[in-house]
Design a protein around this motif. Structure first.
Motif, short mmCIF file in Angstrom:
data_model
loop_
_atom_site.label_atom_id
_atom_site.label_comp_id
_atom_site.label_asym_id
_atom_site.label_seq_id
_atom_site.Cartn_x
_atom_site.Cartn_y
_atom_site.Cartn_z
N SER A 242 41.57 19.42 3.73
CA SER A 242 40.74 18.38 4.35
C SER A 242 39.34 18.42 3.76
CB SER A 242 40.68 18.61 5.86
OG SER A 242 39.86 19.72 6.16
N ARG A 243 38.63 17.30 3.88
CA ARG A 243 37.27 17.24 3.33
C ARG A 243 36.39 18.29 3.98
NH1 ARG A 243 39.07 12.18 3.83
NH2 ARG A 243 38.15 11.93 5.89
N PHE A 244 36.51 18.49 5.29
CA PHE A 244 35.68 19.48 5.96
C PHE A 244 36.01 20.89 5.48
CE2 PHE A 244 34.84 22.38 9.56
CZ PHE A 244 33.45 22.21 9.63
N GLN A 245 37.29 21.20 5.32
CA GLN A 245 37.69 22.53 4.87
C GLN A 245 37.16 22.82 3.47
OE1 GLN A 245 41.96 22.28 5.26
NE2 GLN A 245 41.96 23.22 7.29
N ARG A 246 37.06 21.78 2.64
CA ARG A 246 36.60 21.98 1.27
C ARG A 246 35.12 22.29 1.17
NH1 ARG A 246 39.08 16.67 -0.52
NH2 ARG A 246 37.75 16.82 -2.35
N LEU A 247 34.39 22.15 2.28
CA LEU A 247 33.00 22.60 2.30
C LEU A 247 32.92 24.12 2.33
CD1 LEU A 247 31.42 20.15 4.92
CD2 LEU A 247 31.72 19.82 2.46
N PHE A 248 34.05 24.79 2.63
CA PHE A 248 34.05 26.24 2.84
C PHE A 248 34.96 26.98 1.86
CE2 PHE A 248 33.07 24.10 6.82
CZ PHE A 248 31.86 24.70 7.15
N THR A 249 35.23 26.37 0.71
CA THR A 249 35.96 27.10 -0.31
C THR A 249 35.10 28.26 -0.81
OG1 THR A 249 35.10 25.70 -2.08
CG2 THR A 249 37.17 25.00 -1.03
N ARG A 250 35.72 29.16 -1.53
CA ARG A 250 35.00 30.34 -1.99
C ARG A 250 33.78 29.95 -2.83
NH1 ARG A 250 38.35 35.00 -4.94
NH2 ARG A 250 39.22 35.04 -2.82
N GLU A 251 33.94 28.93 -3.67
CA GLU A 251 32.82 28.50 -4.52
C GLU A 251 31.75 27.75 -3.72
OE1 GLU A 251 35.99 27.69 -5.00
OE2 GLU A 251 36.57 29.04 -6.65
N GLN A 252 32.18 26.98 -2.70
CA GLN A 252 31.26 26.09 -1.99
C GLN A 252 30.59 26.73 -0.79
OE1 GLN A 252 31.12 22.43 -3.15
NE2 GLN A 252 29.17 23.18 -2.38
N LEU A 253 31.18 27.76 -0.21
CA LEU A 253 30.68 28.32 1.04
C LEU A 253 29.22 28.75 0.99
CD1 LEU A 253 31.20 29.28 3.95
CD2 LEU A 253 32.05 31.44 3.01
N PRO A 254 28.76 29.52 -0.01
CA PRO A 254 27.34 29.92 0.00
C PRO A 254 26.39 28.73 0.01
CG PRO A 254 28.59 31.23 -1.59
CD PRO A 254 29.49 30.12 -1.15
N SER A 255 26.68 27.72 -0.80
CA SER A 255 25.80 26.54 -0.86
C SER A 255 25.79 25.80 0.47
CB SER A 255 26.25 25.60 -1.98
OG SER A 255 26.10 26.22 -3.23
N THR A 256 26.97 25.66 1.09
CA THR A 256 27.05 24.97 2.37
C THR A 256 26.22 25.68 3.44
OG1 THR A 256 29.22 23.98 1.93
CG2 THR A 256 28.62 24.30 4.24
N LEU A 257 26.38 27.00 3.55
CA LEU A 257 25.66 27.74 4.59
C LEU A 257 24.15 27.74 4.34
CD1 LEU A 257 28.03 30.80 5.18
CD2 LEU A 257 27.86 28.67 6.49
N LEU A 258 23.74 27.89 3.08
CA LEU A 258 22.31 27.84 2.78
C LEU A 258 21.72 26.46 3.10
CD1 LEU A 258 22.17 29.80 -0.61
CD2 LEU A 258 21.19 30.52 1.58
N LEU A 259 22.47 25.41 2.76
CA LEU A 259 21.99 24.06 3.03
C LEU A 259 21.88 23.82 4.54
CD1 LEU A 259 21.21 21.39 1.59
CD2 LEU A 259 23.58 20.65 1.91
N TRP A 260 22.86 24.27 5.30
CA TRP A 260 22.80 24.12 6.76
C TRP A 260 21.59 24.86 7.34
CZ3 TRP A 260 28.34 24.63 9.29
CH2 TRP A 260 29.14 23.57 8.84
N LEU A 261 21.38 26.09 6.89
CA LEU A 261 20.25 26.86 7.41
C LEU A 261 18.92 26.20 7.06
CD1 LEU A 261 19.19 29.39 8.81
CD2 LEU A 261 19.37 30.61 6.63
N ALA A 262 18.83 25.69 5.84
CA ALA A 262 17.60 25.02 5.42
C ALA A 262 17.34 23.78 6.26
CB ALA A 262 17.68 24.66 3.94
#
Length: 442
Positions: A242-262
């Protein structure tokens, strides 16, 4: 993904058609600026008519932000399935209905529910318009384009605030909501006429007549016609979870979490500055009129801040410029209250805070589309903005609790300055793709 049209747009000069699309996105963001302030400007009149206390007014102020968070989190992701343009038109209709009905609300409960409805529409609009502004810019001016789109917030807040003051004096608070609803309705035919569908959505999702629609857009962009749709070689563009799950792939997870925190920290600090500054300036010794003037200067400064960040991003790495803006904002907040002993100095510092704080928000809007590929871009940006809205909702509530705990204005500004300093560290951890990699993502 082999994408000659995307590559040509990235490498070519900006055309009038591209700037027009970005101009429509600016207009859409102005609706956000007006909508955020409409409740703040009418709060006193609403409170008088219905005899409301501070807690009830606070709930009404937060209701719109709650709706915006919901719209960004749960409505904006549908743009990755049905298209950015149809979703924007749906959300404009939703917002217009909410604003118009708010003018005829008969109780605080009705108004609160309608503020949530309006916010749902605004939240859905923001993520999609931000993505379109990014996708219709060339690589060199992408940061400026998204930053200019962000100036719409400050423009809507500034000019909408001035109109609201006049309408309140002439016809009362209901006329302000009626004006906002009519302006939102007027935006629908303009969006139908001048806002194109996302190039990257048409390529990645391939709806019916995608090739015909792409060639129609290519002609308007002065680009050669395509004989066939670009070849999809990137598995992310074709699906796979799913599109939401793909925000948390191994490659994407760090960027997603940093962007959310920012986003959370910046919105937490930004909405404290915008919501509480007029009142806290009065607490610090200024008159009520001077406090309002200080609040307006924040929005005026914001018009220039987003543009300044955009021009800087054309020459320097975006996340480095963004970190500088955040550190300068923190420094200005730390000295703001001390400057109130000299009125002129206080107003200058206030305008600079507006300039740099709005630049921080614009910078995050510019960064967020670069983090995700086209097939999940609206989902990723929508969730980042939604997480930011949660920070915006909590910010005034936390400030109110601290004020009740007898915190002085100087202590409050120092605490929120620390939030901006912290997010500068977060932004420096971003790993954005190179320009060549960005083209591949598109």
């Amino acid at each position: 993904m082999s994408n000659p049209l995307r590559d040509s747009v990235d490498a070519g000069p900006m055309t009038p058609y591209q700037w027009t699309a970005i101009g429509v996105c600016i207009m859409l963001n102005m609706i956000d600026g007006f909508d955020v302030l409409v409740m703040a400007f009418t709060a006193a009149s609403v409170s008088t008519e219905w005899q409301l206390g501070g807690t009830e007014i606070g709930m009404l102020l937060s209701a719109g932000l709650l709706g915006m968070a919901g719209g960004s989190l749960f409505i904006a992701p549908w743009a990755d399935r049905f298209g950015r343009r149809p979703l924007i038109l749906f959300c404009l209709t939703l917002s217009a209905v909410g604003m118009l009905l708010s003018a005829y609300s008969q109780s605080p409960e009705q108004l609160g529910l309608l503020r949530i409805l309006t916010g749902l529409g605004i939240g859905g609009i923001l993520a999609s318009s931000n993505v379109i502004a990014s996708e219709y810019s060339n690589a060199r001016w992408r940061g400026l384009s998204v930053s200019l789109q962000s100036t719409g917030y400050a423009l809507g807040a500034t000019f909408g605030g001035m109109v609201a003051v006049y309408l309140l004096g002439q016809w009362g608070w209901r006329s302000v909501f009626l004006f906002g609803g009519l302006c939102t309705l007027a935006a629908i035919p303009l969006t139908l006429w001048r806002l194109p569908e996302s190039l990257d959505f048409l390529i990645a999702r391939r709806p019916s007549n995608a090739l015909v629609r792409l060639n129609r857009l290519a002609a308007r962009l002065g680009q050669p016609q395509l004989r066939e749709l670009p070849t999809l070689s990137d598995a992310r563009a074709q699906g796979g979870g799913s599109r939401f799950q793909r925000l948390f792939t191994r490659e994407q997870l760090p960027s997603t979490l940093l962007l959310w925190l920012a986003f959370f920290l910046v919105m937490f600090g930004f909405y404290f500055v915008m919501s509480w500054t007029p009142k806290l300036l009065v607490t610090a010794g200024l008159s009520a009129e001077q406090g309002v003037t200080g609040g307006v200067l924040l929005s005026v400064g914001g018009i220039f801040g987003s543009t300044l960040l955009g021009f800087c991003s054309a020459r320097y790495r975006l996340h480095l410029i963004l970190a500088v803006f955040m550190l300068v904002t923190a420094l200005l907040l730390a000295v703001f209250v001390a400057s109130t002993s000299q009125l002129t100095l206080a107003f200058i510092v206030g305008a600079l805070i507006g300039l740099f704080a709005n630049g921080c928000v614009a910078g995050l809007y510019a960064v967020s589309p670069l983090v995700y590929d086209a097939s999940v871009r609206a989902t990723g940006v929508g969730w980042a903005i939604g997480i930011g809205r949660i920070g915006a909702i909590l910010s005034p509530l936390v400030a109110g609790r601290l004020i009740d705990a007898q915190w002085a204005p100087s202590q409050l500004y120092l605490a929120y300055a620390a939030a901006f300093a912290a997010v500068a560290c977060v932004v420096l951890m971003f790993r954005l793709p190179s320009p060549r990699a960005r083209a591949a993502l598109g």
